[in-house]
Design an enzyme around this catalytic site. Structure first.
Site, mmCIF file in Angstrom:
data_model
loop_
_atom_site.group_PDB
_atom_site.id
_atom_site.type_symbol
_atom_site.label_atom_id
_atom_site.label_comp_id
_atom_site.label_asym_id
_atom_site.label_seq_id
_atom_site.Cartn_x
_atom_site.Cartn_y
_atom_site.Cartn_z
ATOM 1 N N MET A 109 113.324 -53.092 64.615
ATOM 2 C CA MET A 109 112.258 -52.164 64.264
ATOM 3 C C MET A 109 112.747 -50.878 63.580
ATOM 4 O O MET A 109 112.070 -49.862 63.619
ATOM 5 C CB MET A 109 111.398 -51.849 65.492
ATOM 6 C CG MET A 109 110.727 -53.076 66.104
ATOM 7 S SD MET A 109 109.828 -54.134 64.928
ATOM 8 C CE MET A 109 108.309 -53.195 64.774
ATOM 9 N N ARG A 110 113.921 -50.939 62.965
ATOM 10 C CA ARG A 110 114.392 -49.793 62.181
ATOM 11 C C ARG A 110 114.412 -50.156 60.705
ATOM 12 O O ARG A 110 114.710 -51.297 60.350
ATOM 13 C CB ARG A 110 115.822 -49.410 62.555
ATOM 14 C CG ARG A 110 115.883 -48.678 63.802
ATOM 15 C CD ARG A 110 117.270 -48.210 64.149
ATOM 16 N NE ARG A 110 117.196 -47.721 65.487
ATOM 17 C CZ ARG A 110 116.672 -46.552 65.822
ATOM 18 N NH1 ARG A 110 116.242 -45.722 64.884
ATOM 19 N NH2 ARG A 110 116.576 -46.196 67.072
ATOM 20 N N ASN A 126 114.618 -60.903 56.724
ATOM 21 C CA ASN A 126 113.698 -60.387 57.758
ATOM 22 C C ASN A 126 112.503 -61.320 57.906
ATOM 23 O O ASN A 126 112.151 -62.057 56.985
ATOM 24 C CB ASN A 126 113.208 -58.994 57.329
ATOM 25 C CG ASN A 126 112.316 -58.357 58.373
ATOM 26 O OD1 ASN A 126 112.562 -58.457 59.580
ATOM 27 N ND2 ASN A 126 111.256 -57.688 57.928
ATOM 28 N N HIS A 128 108.454 -60.863 58.921
ATOM 29 C CA HIS A 128 107.435 -59.829 59.131
ATOM 30 C C HIS A 128 106.131 -60.511 59.546
ATOM 31 O O HIS A 128 105.753 -61.534 58.971
ATOM 32 C CB HIS A 128 107.241 -59.027 57.837
ATOM 33 C CG HIS A 128 106.220 -57.952 57.992
ATOM 34 N ND1 HIS A 128 106.490 -56.752 58.623
ATOM 35 C CD2 HIS A 128 104.904 -57.913 57.649
ATOM 36 C CE1 HIS A 128 105.398 -56.021 58.647
ATOM 37 N NE2 HIS A 128 104.417 -56.696 58.062
ATOM 38 N N ASP A 160 115.140 -55.663 50.731
ATOM 39 C CA ASP A 160 115.606 -54.779 49.659
ATOM 40 C C ASP A 160 115.466 -53.331 50.134
ATOM 41 O O ASP A 160 115.243 -53.089 51.321
ATOM 42 C CB ASP A 160 114.869 -55.064 48.335
ATOM 43 C CG ASP A 160 113.394 -54.685 48.398
ATOM 44 O OD1 ASP A 160 112.962 -54.091 49.418
ATOM 45 O OD2 ASP A 160 112.673 -54.956 47.425
ATOM 46 N N GLU A 161 115.535 -52.386 49.209
ATOM 47 C CA GLU A 161 115.541 -50.972 49.612
ATOM 48 C C GLU A 161 114.161 -50.473 50.051
ATOM 49 O O GLU A 161 114.042 -49.389 50.612
ATOM 50 C CB GLU A 161 116.080 -50.094 48.469
ATOM 51 C CG GLU A 161 117.587 -50.212 48.253
ATOM 52 C CD GLU A 161 118.019 -51.437 47.449
ATOM 53 O OE1 GLU A 161 117.146 -52.261 47.074
ATOM 54 O OE2 GLU A 161 119.232 -51.580 47.207
ATOM 55 N N VAL A 163 110.187 -50.963 52.023
ATOM 56 C CA VAL A 163 109.741 -51.401 53.353
ATOM 57 C C VAL A 163 108.921 -52.689 53.189
ATOM 58 O O VAL A 163 107.817 -52.659 52.649
ATOM 59 C CB VAL A 163 108.891 -50.304 54.040
ATOM 60 C CG1 VAL A 163 108.370 -50.797 55.386
ATOM 61 C CG2 VAL A 163 109.719 -49.045 54.231
ATOM 62 N N ASP A 164 109.518 -53.805 53.593
ATOM 63 C CA ASP A 164 108.870 -55.115 53.529
ATOM 64 C C ASP A 164 108.477 -55.507 52.100
ATOM 65 O O ASP A 164 107.424 -56.121 51.880
ATOM 66 C CB ASP A 164 107.629 -55.150 54.457
ATOM 67 C CG ASP A 164 108.001 -54.842 55.904
ATOM 68 O OD1 ASP A 164 109.096 -55.231 56.328
ATOM 69 O OD2 ASP A 164 107.189 -54.203 56.602
ATOM 70 N N GLU A 193 105.964 -67.945 63.593
ATOM 71 C CA GLU A 193 107.280 -67.403 63.197
ATOM 72 C C GLU A 193 108.411 -68.287 63.715
ATOM 73 O O GLU A 193 109.386 -68.547 63.017
ATOM 74 C CB GLU A 193 107.472 -65.995 63.780
ATOM 75 C CG GLU A 193 106.566 -64.947 63.190
ATOM 76 C CD GLU A 193 106.853 -63.550 63.755
ATOM 77 O OE1 GLU A 193 107.886 -63.352 64.411
ATOM 78 O OE2 GLU A 193 106.031 -62.656 63.533
HETATM 79 C C1 GAR Z 1 107.947 -60.419 65.697
HETATM 80 O O1 GAR Z 1 106.574 -60.700 65.602
HETATM 81 C C2 GAR Z 1 108.477 -59.960 64.363
HETATM 82 O O2 GAR Z 1 107.862 -60.555 63.265
HETATM 83 C C3 GAR Z 1 108.149 -58.496 64.413
HETATM 84 O O3 GAR Z 1 108.428 -58.106 65.712
HETATM 85 C C4 GAR Z 1 108.192 -59.210 66.598
HETATM 86 C C5 GAR Z 1 109.409 -59.376 67.470
HETATM 87 O O4 GAR Z 1 109.151 -60.206 68.563
HETATM 88 N N1 GAR Z 1 108.902 -57.767 63.436
HETATM 89 C C6 GAR Z 1 108.452 -56.689 62.822
HETATM 90 O O5 GAR Z 1 107.357 -56.218 63.022
HETATM 91 C C7 GAR Z 1 109.432 -56.083 61.846
HETATM 92 N N2 GAR Z 1 108.777 -55.098 61.054
HETATM 93 P P1 GAR Z 1 110.323 -60.742 69.488
HETATM 94 O O6 GAR Z 1 111.178 -59.548 69.880
HETATM 95 O O7 GAR Z 1 109.631 -61.346 70.667
HETATM 96 O O8 GAR Z 1 111.108 -61.753 68.693
#
Ligand code: GAR
Length: 207
Positions: A109-110, A126, A128, A160-161, A163-164, A193
Site C-alpha cells: 500500500m505504498r 502490481n 489493483h 510505472d512512475e 499511480v496505477d 485476483e
Molecule cells: C488486494 O485486493 C489488492 O488488490 C489490493 O489490496 C488487497 C490486498 O489483500 N491492492 C491495492 O489496493 C494496491 N493499491 P491481501 O493482503 O489479502 O492480499
C-alpha cells in the site's frame, strides 16, 4: 552416450524466476500465489516476502511455507522524502541480496518512488482491485460503489512512475450487486485476483 544436458531457459517451468513479494496486510493474495506455485508447474517461485509493516498478518505465510519473510519498516528519519528513499534502498538491497529477478506487489500500500521504479522497470508488477483506468488509488471499492458501477474487477499491470498507470497485462471482471458493502465486494474481487495473478505471472515470466 547420454544426451548432453541443456540448461532450461530462465523463466521456464524447469527454471522459474525468483520472485520477491511485497505486502502490507493480510496477504491472502500472497498465500494464493504460493499455493499455486506449489501445486502447478510454474515459471515463478517466491524466494522472499517483505512487508513494510511488522504487524502485517501476511508475514506468517513465510513460516507456513518456509520462505524468508521480514518486515522492513520506514526508518526513523525526520525528513519525509529522505525517509522514503532510504526505506526503498533497504528494500532494494534485500531484493538484490536475495537475487530476486521480479518484484510482485500484492496488497503493497505504498507508492514507490520513480527512483525505485526505474531500477526495477519491467520487473515490477502490481495487482489493483478495479478495472483500470477506473478507480485508481487506495479506495477502489468505495469509489466503484459510490459511482453506482455494476461491474468492477481487478487489473494486473506493470508499475510505472504514475499511480496505477502502468501497462495493463490482464483484467478480470467481477459483478457488483445492489446489496454489496465495501467488505463484501472486496472479498469477491479478491477471489478473482487469486485466480488471475498467478496465471498472468506465469505468462509474463515465461516471456
Ligand atoms: C488486494 O485486493 C489488492 O488488490 C489490493 O489490496 C488487497 C490486498 O489483500 N491492492 C491495492 O489496493 C494496491 N493499491 P491481501 O493482503 O489479502 O492480499
Amino acid at each position: 552416450m547420454s544426451v548432453p544436458y541443456i540448461r532450461p531457459r530462465r523463466g521456464s517451468k524447469e527454471d522459474p524466476l525468483r520472485i520477491g513479494i511485497l505486502i502490507s496486510g493480510g496477504g491472502s493474495g500472497l498465500s494464493a500465489l504460493i499455493k499455486y506455485q506449489l501445486s502447478n508447474p510454474s515459471s515463478h517461485k517466491t524466494e522472499l516476502i517483505i512487508s513494510d509493516n511488522a504487524t502485517a498478518k501476511g508475514l506468517k505465510f513465510g513460516a507456513d511455507f518456509d520462505i524468508p519473510a521480514m518486515a522492513i519498516e520506514l526508518p526513523e528519519i525526520n525528513d519525509k522524502s529522505k525517509r522514503r528513499i532510504k526505506h526503498e534502498e533497504l528494500i532494494h538491497d534485500k531484493l538484490i541480496q536475495s537475487r530476486i529477478e521480479l518484484v510482485v506487489l500484492s496488497g503493497y500500500m505504498r507508492i514507490l518512488s520513480p527512483k525505485f521504479v526505474k531500477k526495477w522497470k519491467g520487473r515490477l508488477i502490481n495487482i489493483h482491485p478495479s478495472l483500470l483506468p477506473k478507480y485508481p488509488g487506495a479506495y477502489a471499492h468505495r469509489d466503484a460503489l459510490d459511482d453506482g458501477a455494476k461491474i468492477t474487477g481487478c487489473t494486473v499491470h506493470l508499475v510505472d512512475e504514475g499511480v496505477d498507470t502502468g501497462e495493463i497485462l490482464a483484467q478480470s471482471e467481477v459483478p457488483i450487486f445492489d446489496s454489496d458493502t465495501i467488505e463484501i465486494l472486496q472479498e469477491r474481487v479478491k477471489k478473482a485476483e487469486h485466480l488471475l495473478y498467478p496465471k498472468v505471472l506465469d505468462d509474463y515470466c515465461s516471456k
